[in-house]
Motif scaffolding. Structure first.
Motif, PDB file in Angstrom:
ATOM      1  N   GLN A 234       0.696  -1.218  -0.019  1.00 18.10           N
ATOM      2  CA  GLN A 234       0.034  -0.092   0.118  1.00 18.10           C
ATOM      3  C   GLN A 234       0.889   1.441  -0.067  1.00 18.10           C
ATOM      4  O   GLN A 234       0.626   2.296  -0.439  1.00 18.10           O
ATOM      5  CB  GLN A 234      -0.966   0.185   1.280  1.00 18.10           C
ATOM      6  CG  GLN A 234      -2.088  -0.935   1.268  1.00 18.10           C
ATOM      7  CD  GLN A 234      -2.891  -1.011   0.147  1.00 18.10           C
ATOM      8  OE1 GLN A 234      -3.243   0.232  -0.158  1.00 18.10           O
ATOM      9  NE2 GLN A 234      -3.119  -1.762  -0.617  1.00 18.10           N
ATOM     10  N   ILE A 235       1.986   1.330   0.673  1.00 18.57           N
ATOM     11  CA  ILE A 235       2.886   2.399   0.894  1.00 18.57           C
ATOM     12  C   ILE A 235       3.520   2.402  -0.519  1.00 18.57           C
ATOM     13  O   ILE A 235       3.413   3.661  -0.806  1.00 18.57           O
ATOM     14  CB  ILE A 235       3.809   2.260   1.875  1.00 18.57           C
ATOM     15  CG1 ILE A 235       3.247   2.153   3.280  1.00 18.57           C
ATOM     16  CG2 ILE A 235       5.095   3.159   1.746  1.00 18.57           C
ATOM     17  CD1 ILE A 235       4.226   1.874   4.589  1.00 18.57           C
ATOM     18  N   LEU A 236       3.917   1.528  -1.135  1.00 16.16           N
ATOM     19  CA  LEU A 236       4.628   1.563  -2.345  1.00 16.16           C
ATOM     20  C   LEU A 236       3.605   2.148  -3.389  1.00 16.16           C
ATOM     21  O   LEU A 236       3.883   2.856  -4.388  1.00 16.16           O
ATOM     22  CB  LEU A 236       5.166   0.319  -2.831  1.00 16.16           C
ATOM     23  CG  LEU A 236       6.403  -0.155  -2.025  1.00 16.16           C
ATOM     24  CD1 LEU A 236       6.788  -1.487  -2.493  1.00 16.16           C
ATOM     25  CD2 LEU A 236       7.632   0.943  -2.195  1.00 16.16           C
ATOM     26  N   GLN A 237       2.474   1.773  -3.554  1.00 18.41           N
ATOM     27  CA  GLN A 237       1.376   1.994  -4.371  1.00 18.41           C
ATOM     28  C   GLN A 237       1.127   3.705  -4.321  1.00 18.41           C
ATOM     29  O   GLN A 237       0.934   4.459  -5.161  1.00 18.41           O
ATOM     30  CB  GLN A 237       0.061   1.339  -4.108  1.00 18.41           C
ATOM     31  CG  GLN A 237       0.439  -0.034  -4.771  1.00 18.41           C
ATOM     32  CD  GLN A 237      -1.010  -0.989  -4.378  1.00 18.41           C
ATOM     33  OE1 GLN A 237      -2.039  -0.617  -3.768  1.00 18.41           O
ATOM     34  NE2 GLN A 237      -1.374  -2.165  -5.067  1.00 18.41           N
ATOM     35  N   ALA A 238       1.045   4.112  -2.976  1.00 13.89           N
ATOM     36  CA  ALA A 238       0.788   5.525  -2.807  1.00 13.89           C
ATOM     37  C   ALA A 238       1.906   6.282  -3.337  1.00 13.89           C
ATOM     38  O   ALA A 238       1.701   7.470  -3.752  1.00 13.89           O
ATOM     39  CB  ALA A 238       0.658   5.723  -1.157  1.00 13.89           C
TER      40      ALA A 238
END
Length: 272
Positions: A234-238
């Motif tokens: 999720q952090i990488l997608q953000a």
């Protein structure tokens, strides 16, 4: 254990494009008062509570937060939010950082809001995933109930005999990972077997129920590993979304400069 945000070094630095995106995100949220100076407007914590309320209504009770101009009153709002809201979002602010937010330290509220935005998006994702899991568990339990209540050897056109993962969730058996696909196998339905395997008949001496059992600690450890990997994703997608937005802003700026260049370029012949 909640992550403790001790100082500004624990908050991510923002470039101009990220700030513009953050301001656009805040502008889309209906707040109780107009935004003039973001550091001063958010210093008493009331608008922060409204932001969380907009995305997670059940997490915040707005009547608990009183607008104020004095630092002690502002800090009381932040302390309350720290205990009742931020803790549930899996992070905490130190008293020193709260004080800096109350006095409107330059650039701090933007970095905090970006951190809060990531936590809100994570909480929303978890809630949607949990809701989907509950539906899936209910479907599995229904299928398991039909399988157990049907007479042995009966042929039902409505119930599939194909093995499925987590077929018997809710039964007093702890499932284990099988092969590289981690398919669950259950002891409750002895007629179930892996695709391609030889049929297991009743009374087979090679059938061992203990093979399908794993310690609960191992299962919980695997579950925690999955949650950690999902959070990293999720952090990488953000970050990918922010970079894509930055790239879009750069393209718009290039087009604007090209248009300005074309408008200033002479179109007629120079007279001598």
């Amino acid at each position: 254990m909640a992550l403790v945000v001790k100082n500004t070094d624990d908050l991510e630095d923002l470039d101009e494009a990220e700030l513009e995106e953050l301001y656009s995100w805040v502008d889309k949220i209906p707040l109780s008062r107009p935004k003039r100076n973001i550091a001063r407007d958010f210093s008493d914590g009331v608008l922060v509570a409204e932001v969380v309320k907009h995305f997670l209504p059940k997490l915040v009770e707005l009547h608990n937060y009183t607008p104020g101009n004095s630092t002690p009153q502002k800090m009381q709002n932040w302390f309350l939010m720290n205990r009742k809201v931020f803790n549930k979002l899996n992070f905490q602010l130190t008293e020193d950082l709260i004080r800096e937010l109350c006095i409107g330290k330059q650039g701090l509220v933007e970095r905090f809001l970006m951190h809060l935005r990531a936590k809100i998006e994570r909480a929303n994702w978890d809630m949607h995933k949990e809701a989907g899991d509950r539906i899936e568990v209910g479907n599995h339990q229904t299928r398991a109930t039909h399988r157990l209540t049907n007479p042995k050897g009966s042929k039902s056109k409505h119930i599939s005999d194909k093995p499925e993962a987590d077929q018997n969730i809710g039964m007093p058996i702890i499932a284990s990972y099988a092969n590289e696909r981690h398919d669950y196998r259950s002891e409750v339905s002895p007629g179930r077997q892996k695709p391609g395997a030889a049929p297991v008949h009743k009374g087979n001496p090679k059938l061992k129920s203990s093979d399908d059992m794993v310690p609960r600690a191992v299962y919980e450890e695997k579950e925690q590993e999955c949650l950690a990997k999902e959070e990293t994703i999720q952090i990488l997608q953000a970050k990918v979304r922010r970079l894509e937005h930055l790239l879009h802003l750069k393209d718009v700026r290039i087009e604007e400069l090209q248009s300005r260049l074309e408008s200033t370029r002479p179109t007629g012949k120079v007279k001598r």
